[in-house]
Write an enzyme that holds these catalytic residues in place. Structure first.
Site, mmCIF file in Angstrom:
data_model
loop_
_atom_site.group_PDB
_atom_site.id
_atom_site.type_symbol
_atom_site.label_atom_id
_atom_site.label_comp_id
_atom_site.label_asym_id
_atom_site.label_seq_id
_atom_site.Cartn_x
_atom_site.Cartn_y
_atom_site.Cartn_z
ATOM 1 N N ASP A 105 7.577 37.416 37.247
ATOM 2 C CA ASP A 105 6.768 36.618 36.317
ATOM 3 C C ASP A 105 6.801 35.702 35.254
ATOM 4 O O ASP A 105 7.601 36.456 34.734
ATOM 5 C CB ASP A 105 5.897 37.653 35.693
ATOM 6 C CG ASP A 105 4.487 37.041 34.716
ATOM 7 O OD1 ASP A 105 5.075 36.593 34.440
ATOM 8 O OD2 ASP A 105 2.988 38.315 34.681
ATOM 9 N N GLN A 137 24.721 29.696 25.109
ATOM 10 C CA GLN A 137 24.460 28.996 26.824
ATOM 11 C C GLN A 137 23.394 29.355 27.477
ATOM 12 O O GLN A 137 22.704 30.303 27.423
ATOM 13 C CB GLN A 137 25.534 29.918 27.622
ATOM 14 C CG GLN A 137 25.915 29.825 28.651
ATOM 15 C CD GLN A 137 26.603 30.825 29.362
ATOM 16 O OE1 GLN A 137 27.605 30.527 29.234
ATOM 17 N NE2 GLN A 137 26.724 30.818 30.159
ATOM 18 N N TYR A 249 26.901 18.030 43.164
ATOM 19 C CA TYR A 249 26.471 18.579 41.546
ATOM 20 C C TYR A 249 27.955 19.158 41.262
ATOM 21 O O TYR A 249 28.449 18.744 41.679
ATOM 22 C CB TYR A 249 25.478 19.799 42.061
ATOM 23 C CG TYR A 249 25.951 21.397 43.221
ATOM 24 C CD1 TYR A 249 27.070 22.213 41.982
ATOM 25 C CD2 TYR A 249 26.179 20.578 43.886
ATOM 26 C CE1 TYR A 249 27.135 23.413 43.069
ATOM 27 C CE2 TYR A 249 27.263 21.546 45.403
ATOM 28 C CZ TYR A 249 27.790 23.370 44.580
ATOM 29 O OH TYR A 249 28.086 24.274 45.141
ATOM 30 N N ARG A 253 33.979 27.785 37.430
ATOM 31 C CA ARG A 253 33.828 28.933 36.671
ATOM 32 C C ARG A 253 34.407 28.916 35.559
ATOM 33 O O ARG A 253 33.877 28.365 34.394
ATOM 34 C CB ARG A 253 35.675 29.005 37.116
ATOM 35 C CG ARG A 253 36.043 28.350 36.507
ATOM 36 C CD ARG A 253 37.929 27.578 37.262
ATOM 37 N NE ARG A 253 37.751 27.045 38.374
ATOM 38 C CZ ARG A 253 38.871 27.006 39.364
ATOM 39 N NH1 ARG A 253 39.874 27.839 38.997
ATOM 40 N NH2 ARG A 253 38.780 25.713 39.805
ATOM 41 N N TYR A 263 36.563 26.354 22.319
ATOM 42 C CA TYR A 263 36.984 25.381 22.074
ATOM 43 C C TYR A 263 35.974 24.697 20.722
ATOM 44 O O TYR A 263 36.045 24.299 19.901
ATOM 45 C CB TYR A 263 36.766 24.270 22.748
ATOM 46 C CG TYR A 263 37.758 23.269 22.873
ATOM 47 C CD1 TYR A 263 38.710 22.900 22.224
ATOM 48 C CD2 TYR A 263 37.247 22.239 22.993
ATOM 49 C CE1 TYR A 263 39.875 21.384 21.685
ATOM 50 C CE2 TYR A 263 37.169 20.745 22.223
ATOM 51 C CZ TYR A 263 38.614 20.823 21.833
ATOM 52 O OH TYR A 263 39.327 19.716 20.984
#
Length: 411
Positions: A105, A137, A249, A253, A263
């Site tokens: 859903d 993120q 694209y 990693r 950073y």
């Protein structure tokens, strides 16, 4: 460089593919003395050994806190579970509710992830008076990469830049990245802590606790078994569409992504505050046509020149050849893996539905000094080597020899 201090990291979603890499890298990047504590919050209880994370006295793992719960309840549970949570200075929000958990859903999927983010940021704001930075993120769906109805109406303008306009409604109604960023921005008003958003595209990696989740695992197992059955030099077809094979694209990693997040939050916290940043292993676009032949050669195979315009049903082939798979595991002492339908579905989606160029522009994060770069496609070979050490696929020396097929034919 960040000076030695009393910094404490809290990683929400510490055993997922992103959180695992963040927790691991936080123990040594930017330096081993950056964090005096690295706290990982997991959905399910696991020992350090089970997670595959380093055995480091600074690493603490906790579970038993459901971020889907009521905010006040979550605040109580976090305080109860995590000793001295008030010491936390840096929060990395890498938790995620899957579409499968929401029974497919899309609206529930969106609402659940937005609610979890709201609970996380407000709970940390209450409990962590020393909080300096909060990292969110997200991903390239901020550009509509997996918003398939939208892609039928428009052409992505590449390279994708953080300044691109948001996907308009109604296509964005089920996207949750915008709502996540907006609620953090609102929660941050009048507060001393800073925050930023990090946007990866395809993440090429794994975690020891969840091998089958990223699509690279079913790909590796399929190719290893195909080599076992058909022998060295056999031609194997790309499982997706022609357009998918050639579109460009930029993947990443987990370690690169984790170090970028560290950073931005530690070294460039002032400059990154309130901003979004793309991240990838390299800004050189890498289509499957540049990766598939070398991936096939790694497994002792040759890439077929024939490519269909539909999914080649490798999941059906996998299930039909389980007897041979069990034989391969027994012969080479492999740890048998159970591939869920979800793993195959994610691989199928990525190889058929996403068929536009979507490379990321890295100028913004490069401009802040994060310049880590890796050759196109190299992340796959790192994962394959990990799978060899974990006894998930046969060693490369075996894949390069004719013995696999000979063993099968003797049975």
């Amino acid at each position: 460089m960040v000076d030695k201090s009393n910094k404490v990291a809290l990683v929400l979603g510490a055993t997922g593919i992103s959180g695992w890499a963040l927790a691991k890298n936080a123990l040594s990047y930017p330096s081993r003395s950056t964090f005096q504590r690295v706290i990982g919050l997991m959905h399910r209880p696991r020992t350090v050994e089970e997670t595959g994370l380093p055995n480091d006295p600074r690493l603490e793992l906790y579970s038993g806190v459901d971020l889907q719960g009521d905010l006040n309840h979550v605040v109580v549970k976090l305080k109860e579970k995590i000793p001295r949570i008030e010491e936390v200075t840096h929060v990395y929000y890498l938790a995620y509710m899957t579409l499968q958990t929401c029974s497919g859903d899309m609206r529930q999927f969106r609402d659940a992830n937005v609610a979890m983010t709201y609970t996380a940021v407000h709970a940390c704001d209450r409990l962590c008076p020393n909080m300096e930075f909060f990292v969110l993120q997200t991903g390239t769906n901020a550009y509509g990469v997996a918003c398939f109805d939208y892609l039928r109406q428009t052409q992505l303008q590449v390279p994708l830049r953080e300044s691109n306009p948001r996907v308009p409604r109604p296509w964005s109604d089920t996207l949750f990245y915008y709502a996540q960023a907006d609620l953090i921005k609102e929660a941050n008003k009048g507060k001393a802590w800073k925050w930023c958003e990090v946007r990866p595209d395809q993440i090429v990696g794994h975690t020891p606790a969840q091998v089958s989740v990223p699509y690279v695992a079913p790909m590796a197992l399929y190719l290893a078994l195909y080599r076992y059955i058909n022998g060295p030099g056999a031609r194997v077809q790309f499982p997706g569409t022609v357009r998918n094979y050639h579109h460009t694209y930029t993947d990443v990693r987990p370690d690169t992504m984790a170090r970028a997040e560290l950073y931005l939050s530690l070294v460039k916290s002032d400059e990154s505050h309130g901003e979004a940043f793309n991240i990838a292993d390299t800004d050189t676009p890498g289509p499957w046509s540049a990766k598939w032949p070398s991936i096939c050669r790694y497994f002792g195979l040759e890439a077929s020149e024939t490519i269909d315009d539909e999914w080649t049903d490798i999941d059906g082939w996998w299930y039909a050849n389980q007897t041979a798979y069990e034989r391969m595991c027994a012969e080479y002492g492999l740890q048998k893996q159970v591939m869920s339908p979800t793993a195959w579905s994610l691989m199928k989606m990525g190889h058929t539905l996403i068929d536009q160029n979507r490379e990321l522009c890295l100028d913004k994060i490069r401009g802040l000094g994060f310049t880590e770069d890796h050759p196109v496609g190299s992340s796959y070979f790192q994962v394959f080597e990990d799978f060899e050490r974990m006894k998930i696929i046969p060693p490369k020396v075996v894949l390069a020899s004719p013995r696999c097929r000979d063993v099968l034919h003797q049975c």
